[in-house]
Motif scaffolding. Structure first.
Motif, PDB file in Angstrom:
ATOM      1  N   TRP A  69       0.854  -1.193   0.000  1.00  0.00           N
ATOM      2  CA  TRP A  69       0.000   0.000   0.000  1.00  0.00           C
ATOM      3  C   TRP A  69       0.887   1.240   0.000  1.00  0.00           C
ATOM      4  CZ3 TRP A  69      -5.041   0.102  -0.880  1.00  0.00           C
ATOM      5  CH2 TRP A  69      -5.748  -1.101  -0.754  1.00  0.00           C
ATOM      6  N   LYS A  70       0.764   2.071  -1.034  1.00  0.00           N
ATOM      7  CA  LYS A  70       1.515   3.324  -1.127  1.00  0.00           C
ATOM      8  C   LYS A  70       0.920   4.379  -0.199  1.00  0.00           C
ATOM      9  CE  LYS A  70       3.025   6.733  -4.544  1.00  0.00           C
ATOM     10  NZ  LYS A  70       2.828   7.883  -3.763  1.00  0.00           N
ATOM     11  N   SER A  71      -0.415   4.348  -0.091  1.00  0.00           N
ATOM     12  CA  SER A  71      -1.135   5.264   0.793  1.00  0.00           C
ATOM     13  C   SER A  71      -2.385   4.533   1.265  1.00  0.00           C
ATOM     14  CB  SER A  71      -1.518   6.552   0.045  1.00  0.00           C
ATOM     15  OG  SER A  71      -2.515   6.280  -0.923  1.00  0.00           O
ATOM     16  N   GLN A  72      -3.220   5.226   1.989  1.00  0.00           N
ATOM     17  CA  GLN A  72      -4.469   4.631   2.477  1.00  0.00           C
ATOM     18  C   GLN A  72      -5.422   4.295   1.326  1.00  0.00           C
ATOM     19  OE1 GLN A  72      -6.339   7.080   5.427  1.00  0.00           O
ATOM     20  NE2 GLN A  72      -7.875   5.567   5.931  1.00  0.00           N
ATOM     21  N   LYS A  73      -5.228   4.901   0.173  1.00  0.00           N
ATOM     22  CA  LYS A  73      -6.152   4.748  -0.956  1.00  0.00           C
ATOM     23  C   LYS A  73      -5.654   3.881  -2.102  1.00  0.00           C
ATOM     24  CE  LYS A  73      -9.484   7.525   0.379  1.00  0.00           C
ATOM     25  NZ  LYS A  73     -10.804   7.054   0.603  1.00  0.00           N
ATOM     26  N   ILE A  74      -4.341   3.751  -2.283  1.00  0.00           N
ATOM     27  CA  ILE A  74      -3.841   3.066  -3.481  1.00  0.00           C
ATOM     28  C   ILE A  74      -2.648   2.170  -3.152  1.00  0.00           C
ATOM     29  CG2 ILE A  74      -2.287   4.893  -4.245  1.00  0.00           C
ATOM     30  CD1 ILE A  74      -3.923   4.011  -7.066  1.00  0.00           C
ATOM     31  N   GLY A  75      -2.584   1.045  -3.872  1.00  0.00           N
ATOM     32  CA  GLY A  75      -1.482   0.121  -3.646  1.00  0.00           C
ATOM     33  C   GLY A  75      -1.240  -0.771  -4.844  1.00  0.00           C
ATOM     34  N   PHE A  76      -0.227  -1.611  -4.722  1.00  0.00           N
ATOM     35  CA  PHE A  76       0.146  -2.597  -5.736  1.00  0.00           C
ATOM     36  C   PHE A  76       0.012  -3.974  -5.115  1.00  0.00           C
ATOM     37  CE2 PHE A  76       3.392  -5.510  -7.298  1.00  0.00           C
ATOM     38  CZ  PHE A  76       3.042  -5.594  -8.634  1.00  0.00           C
ATOM     39  N   SER A  77      -0.384  -4.954  -5.901  1.00  0.00           N
ATOM     40  CA  SER A  77      -0.548  -6.310  -5.404  1.00  0.00           C
ATOM     41  C   SER A  77       0.060  -7.305  -6.378  1.00  0.00           C
ATOM     42  CB  SER A  77      -2.040  -6.619  -5.221  1.00  0.00           C
ATOM     43  OG  SER A  77      -2.228  -7.929  -4.748  1.00  0.00           O
ATOM     44  N   ALA A  78       0.663  -8.349  -5.824  1.00  0.00           N
ATOM     45  CA  ALA A  78       1.130  -9.477  -6.630  1.00  0.00           C
ATOM     46  C   ALA A  78       0.477 -10.723  -6.050  1.00  0.00           C
ATOM     47  CB  ALA A  78       2.646  -9.589  -6.581  1.00  0.00           C
TER      48      ALA A  78
END
Length: 170
Positions: A69-78
């Motif tokens: 999670w980069k911030s509370q709203k957006i992230g990357f997942s694998a």
């Protein structure tokens, strides 16, 4: 006298703010979380057939993933999903999917994952997933998700699947 009231007010405000800050966990970003689940594809549609799970065969997947999670709203997942197919008294690993994607927190425990899909079966595509946190504890949370895979390639018609997933995140 006014200065004393003002200073008393500031001290009270500082004490309340400090007390609240000590009782409220602060989220630091970037934040790493992981999860594991069980995936049941329910029905798959294509131009040539409709394939229903539990009808002559059973397919189950075990999605396992890492979220950054980069911030509370957006992230990357694998995400990594091995799938097993049981049919006619035998079972085998039928497929393995690598699912990288973007996470968008929608609020109220809902998360939208937009994933690309690369399968060992030779198929590829996209998988939008609507995820809902059902129970949130201090150390983990339980979720349910609605994955909607669309697949192309390997000389097969385009397919669309409706699935159900549940799991635990930590």
């Amino acid at each position: 006298m006014t200065n004393i009231r003002f200073l008393s007010f500031l001290m009270l405000l500082l004490a309340v703010t400090n007390s609240y800050a000590q009782n409220t966990p602060i989220q630091n970003y970037p934040k790493i979380t992981g999860y594991v689940g069980i995936l049941h594809p329910i029905v798959t549609y294509s131009s040539t057939t409709t394939d229903t799970n539990f009808d002559g065969h059973y397919v189950v997947g075990m999605p396992t993933g890492i979220n950054l999670w980069k911030s509370q709203k957006i992230g990357f997942s694998a995400e990594f999903v091995p799938s097993v197919r049981a049919q006619d008294g035998s079972s085998k690993m039928a497929n393995f999917t690598f699912h990288p994607g973007v996470l968008v927190a929608l609020g109220d425990g809902f998360i939208l994952a937009g994933r690309l899909a690369f399968e060992t079966s030779g198929r590829y595509g996209v998988t939008p997933v609507l995820n809902k946190t059902l129970i949130k504890n201090k150390n983990c949370s339980y979720f349910a998700a609605l994955p909607l895979p669309v697949r192309f390639g390997n000389d097969k018609p385009t397919s669309f699947t409706i699935g159900f997933q549940f799991g635990i995140a930590f």
